[in-house]
Design a protein around this motif. Structure first.
Motif, PDB file in Angstrom:
ATOM      1  N   LEU A 207      -7.142  -4.033   7.641  1.00  0.00           N
ATOM      2  CA  LEU A 207      -6.194  -4.891   8.001  1.00  0.00           C
ATOM      3  C   LEU A 207      -5.159  -5.422   6.398  1.00  0.00           C
ATOM      4  O   LEU A 207      -5.829  -6.027   5.752  1.00  0.00           O
ATOM      5  N   VAL A 208      -3.826  -4.882   6.406  1.00  0.00           N
ATOM      6  CA  VAL A 208      -3.361  -4.948   5.179  1.00  0.00           C
ATOM      7  C   VAL A 208      -2.238  -5.719   5.518  1.00  0.00           C
ATOM      8  O   VAL A 208      -1.140  -5.403   6.453  1.00  0.00           O
ATOM      9  N   THR A 209      -1.681  -6.971   5.186  1.00  0.00           N
ATOM     10  CA  THR A 209      -0.480  -7.799   5.561  1.00  0.00           C
ATOM     11  C   THR A 209       0.451  -8.390   4.379  1.00  0.00           C
ATOM     12  O   THR A 209      -0.525  -8.666   3.303  1.00  0.00           O
ATOM     13  N   GLY A 210       1.437  -8.307   4.246  1.00  0.00           N
ATOM     14  CA  GLY A 210       2.494  -8.782   3.363  1.00  0.00           C
ATOM     15  C   GLY A 210       3.306  -9.923   3.916  1.00  0.00           C
ATOM     16  O   GLY A 210       3.427 -10.142   4.810  1.00  0.00           O
ATOM     17  N   GLN A 211       3.424 -10.779   2.944  1.00  0.00           N
ATOM     18  CA  GLN A 211       3.892 -12.175   3.330  1.00  0.00           C
ATOM     19  C   GLN A 211       5.518 -12.242   3.667  1.00  0.00           C
ATOM     20  O   GLN A 211       5.878 -12.881   4.716  1.00  0.00           O
ATOM     21  N   ASN A 212       6.294 -11.370   2.975  1.00  0.00           N
ATOM     22  CA  ASN A 212       7.606 -11.709   3.016  1.00  0.00           C
ATOM     23  C   ASN A 212       8.559 -10.286   2.595  1.00  0.00           C
ATOM     24  O   ASN A 212       8.062  -9.413   2.448  1.00  0.00           O
ATOM     25  N   PRO A 213       9.856 -10.392   2.725  1.00  0.00           N
ATOM     26  CA  PRO A 213      10.582  -9.008   2.349  1.00  0.00           C
ATOM     27  C   PRO A 213      10.133  -8.471   1.148  1.00  0.00           C
ATOM     28  O   PRO A 213      10.207  -7.170   0.799  1.00  0.00           O
ATOM     29  N   GLN A 214       9.922  -9.614   0.217  1.00  0.00           N
ATOM     30  CA  GLN A 214       9.554  -9.317  -1.250  1.00  0.00           C
ATOM     31  C   GLN A 214       8.210  -8.439  -1.286  1.00  0.00           C
ATOM     32  O   GLN A 214       8.035  -8.038  -2.501  1.00  0.00           O
ATOM     33  N   SER A 215       7.489  -8.532  -0.226  1.00  0.00           N
ATOM     34  CA  SER A 215       6.172  -7.623  -0.331  1.00  0.00           C
ATOM     35  C   SER A 215       5.942  -6.459   0.449  1.00  0.00           C
ATOM     36  O   SER A 215       4.900  -5.854   0.260  1.00  0.00           O
ATOM     37  N   ALA A 216       7.127  -5.773   0.870  1.00  0.00           N
ATOM     38  CA  ALA A 216       7.200  -4.745   1.481  1.00  0.00           C
ATOM     39  C   ALA A 216       6.638  -3.570   0.649  1.00  0.00           C
ATOM     40  O   ALA A 216       5.679  -2.731   0.946  1.00  0.00           O
ATOM     41  N   LYS A 217       7.032  -3.200  -0.490  1.00  0.00           N
ATOM     42  CA  LYS A 217       6.769  -2.085  -1.212  1.00  0.00           C
ATOM     43  C   LYS A 217       5.317  -2.326  -1.593  1.00  0.00           C
ATOM     44  O   LYS A 217       4.541  -1.424  -1.526  1.00  0.00           O
ATOM     45  N   ALA A 218       4.717  -3.719  -2.259  1.00  0.00           N
ATOM     46  CA  ALA A 218       3.515  -3.909  -2.409  1.00  0.00           C
ATOM     47  C   ALA A 218       2.689  -3.467  -1.245  1.00  0.00           C
ATOM     48  O   ALA A 218       1.257  -2.922  -1.421  1.00  0.00           O
ATOM     49  N   THR A 219       2.762  -3.829  -0.107  1.00  0.00           N
ATOM     50  CA  THR A 219       1.982  -3.499   1.232  1.00  0.00           C
ATOM     51  C   THR A 219       2.050  -2.332   1.318  1.00  0.00           C
ATOM     52  O   THR A 219       0.700  -1.496   1.444  1.00  0.00           O
ATOM     53  N   ALA A 220       3.106  -1.328   1.182  1.00  0.00           N
ATOM     54  CA  ALA A 220       2.939   0.102   1.616  1.00  0.00           C
ATOM     55  C   ALA A 220       2.094   0.619   0.457  1.00  0.00           C
ATOM     56  O   ALA A 220       1.211   1.512   0.646  1.00  0.00           O
ATOM     57  N   GLN A 221       2.216   0.112  -0.800  1.00  0.00           N
ATOM     58  CA  GLN A 221       1.341   0.938  -1.892  1.00  0.00           C
ATOM     59  C   GLN A 221      -0.114   0.602  -1.664  1.00  0.00           C
ATOM     60  O   GLN A 221      -0.964   1.596  -2.039  1.00  0.00           O
ATOM     61  N   GLN A 222      -0.447  -0.436  -1.096  1.00  0.00           N
ATOM     62  CA  GLN A 222      -1.862  -0.890  -0.709  1.00  0.00           C
ATOM     63  C   GLN A 222      -2.521   0.012   0.234  1.00  0.00           C
ATOM     64  O   GLN A 222      -3.494   0.472   0.146  1.00  0.00           O
ATOM     65  N   VAL A 223      -1.195   0.140   1.479  1.00  0.00           N
ATOM     66  CA  VAL A 223      -1.847   1.068   2.600  1.00  0.00           C
ATOM     67  C   VAL A 223      -1.997   2.416   1.809  1.00  0.00           C
ATOM     68  O   VAL A 223      -3.072   3.243   2.238  1.00  0.00           O
ATOM     69  N   ALA A 224      -1.199   3.148   1.103  1.00  0.00           N
ATOM     70  CA  ALA A 224      -1.001   4.171   0.698  1.00  0.00           C
ATOM     71  C   ALA A 224      -2.487   4.771  -0.487  1.00  0.00           C
ATOM     72  O   ALA A 224      -3.086   5.555  -0.287  1.00  0.00           O
ATOM     73  N   ALA A 225      -2.665   3.610  -1.015  1.00  0.00           N
ATOM     74  CA  ALA A 225      -3.726   3.697  -1.973  1.00  0.00           C
ATOM     75  C   ALA A 225      -5.162   3.873  -1.015  1.00  0.00           C
ATOM     76  O   ALA A 225      -6.323   4.517  -1.415  1.00  0.00           O
ATOM     77  N   MET A 226      -5.336   3.126   0.227  1.00  0.00           N
ATOM     78  CA  MET A 226      -6.479   3.283   0.917  1.00  0.00           C
ATOM     79  C   MET A 226      -6.353   4.402   1.606  1.00  0.00           C
ATOM     80  O   MET A 226      -7.719   4.946   2.032  1.00  0.00           O
TER      81      MET A 226
END
Length: 227
Positions: A207-226
């Motif tokens: 389960l990967v969650t990002g807090q706000n619009p500023q978190s979108a790229k980092a959230t996707a990067q975490q998903v991609a890494a996993m």
């Protein structure tokens, strides 16, 4: 094998007052889409009813309208994807390695209780896929139950748009509920960044969650890494 990502977008175009428009926060889609595209992942859009996903006007103005969002707006093929999204009934969850819930205040209305989205989320999660969201997208996880009847978010660490951010954004009186509190009420271990509107990603297993619009790229990067 090529990884496949299912992006969830809204069909709702306004707040309770029809004269107050809302919709998909475009950058939350485009930042993630770009990350996944650079990895060569296949991507598709789904919405609760299928068809058109309207855009949040505030996300189309400076400073929120950045390069990736502008590029999407100026690309007819990309805009066509938002005009003709799939419905959950058209999607086989077995085809996807991850589901990613985008945000925008609109999702507070059509994400939480949609049985089709809940089915896709449950099936992907129980098969070992990744469930992810950014900003208000976590409203789509509020009521999803696993096959044993338990809430997916119960006991798990999550983040998403905070009540303080709602207040600071000036929309606290327009939204139908406090999504941060709703998560806590369901037993989720809600976390947020010390400073509002700063990037924050929380991972708990698949389960990967990002807090706000500023978190979108980092959230996707975490998903991609996993993946």
């Amino acid at each position: 094998m090529t990884r496949r990502i299912l992006h969830v977008v809204t069909n709702v175009a306004h707040y309770v007052d029809p004269t107050e428009p809302t919709g998909l926060w475009l950058g939350e889609l485009t930042h993630a889409w770009q990350v996944f595209a650079e990895k060569g992942f296949e991507q598709r859009l789904v919405s609760p009813r299928g068809g058109r996903s309207p855009l949040e006007p505030r996300a189309l103005k400076w400073p929120m309208l950045d390069r990736s969002a502008k590029a999407w707006l100026n690309d007819p093929a990309s805009m066509a994807l938002l005009a003709n999204t799939a419905s959950p009934e058209q999607i086989d969850s077995a085809d996807y390695d991850a589901i990613y819930f985008t945000g925008g205040h609109a999702v507070m209305w059509d994400f939480p209780d949609d049985p089709g989205l809940q089915r896709l989320t449950r099936e992907i999660f129980e098969r070992g896929g990744i469930v992810s969201s950014v900003c208000h997208g976590y409203c789509g996880l509020l009521n999803t139950r696993l096959s044993d009847g338990s809430l997916l978010v119960a006991g798990r660490k999550v983040t998403g748009y905070s009540w303080m951010e709602e207040v600071l954004a000036g929309v606290a009186k327009k939204v139908p509920y406090d999504s941060e509190q709703q998560m806590k009420d369901r037993g989720a271990r809600y976390e947020k960044a010390f400073l509002p509107f700063t990037s924050n990603v929380v991972t708990d297993g698949k389960l990967v969650t990002g807090q706000n619009p500023q978190s979108a790229k980092a959230t996707a990067q975490q998903v991609a890494a996993m993946l």
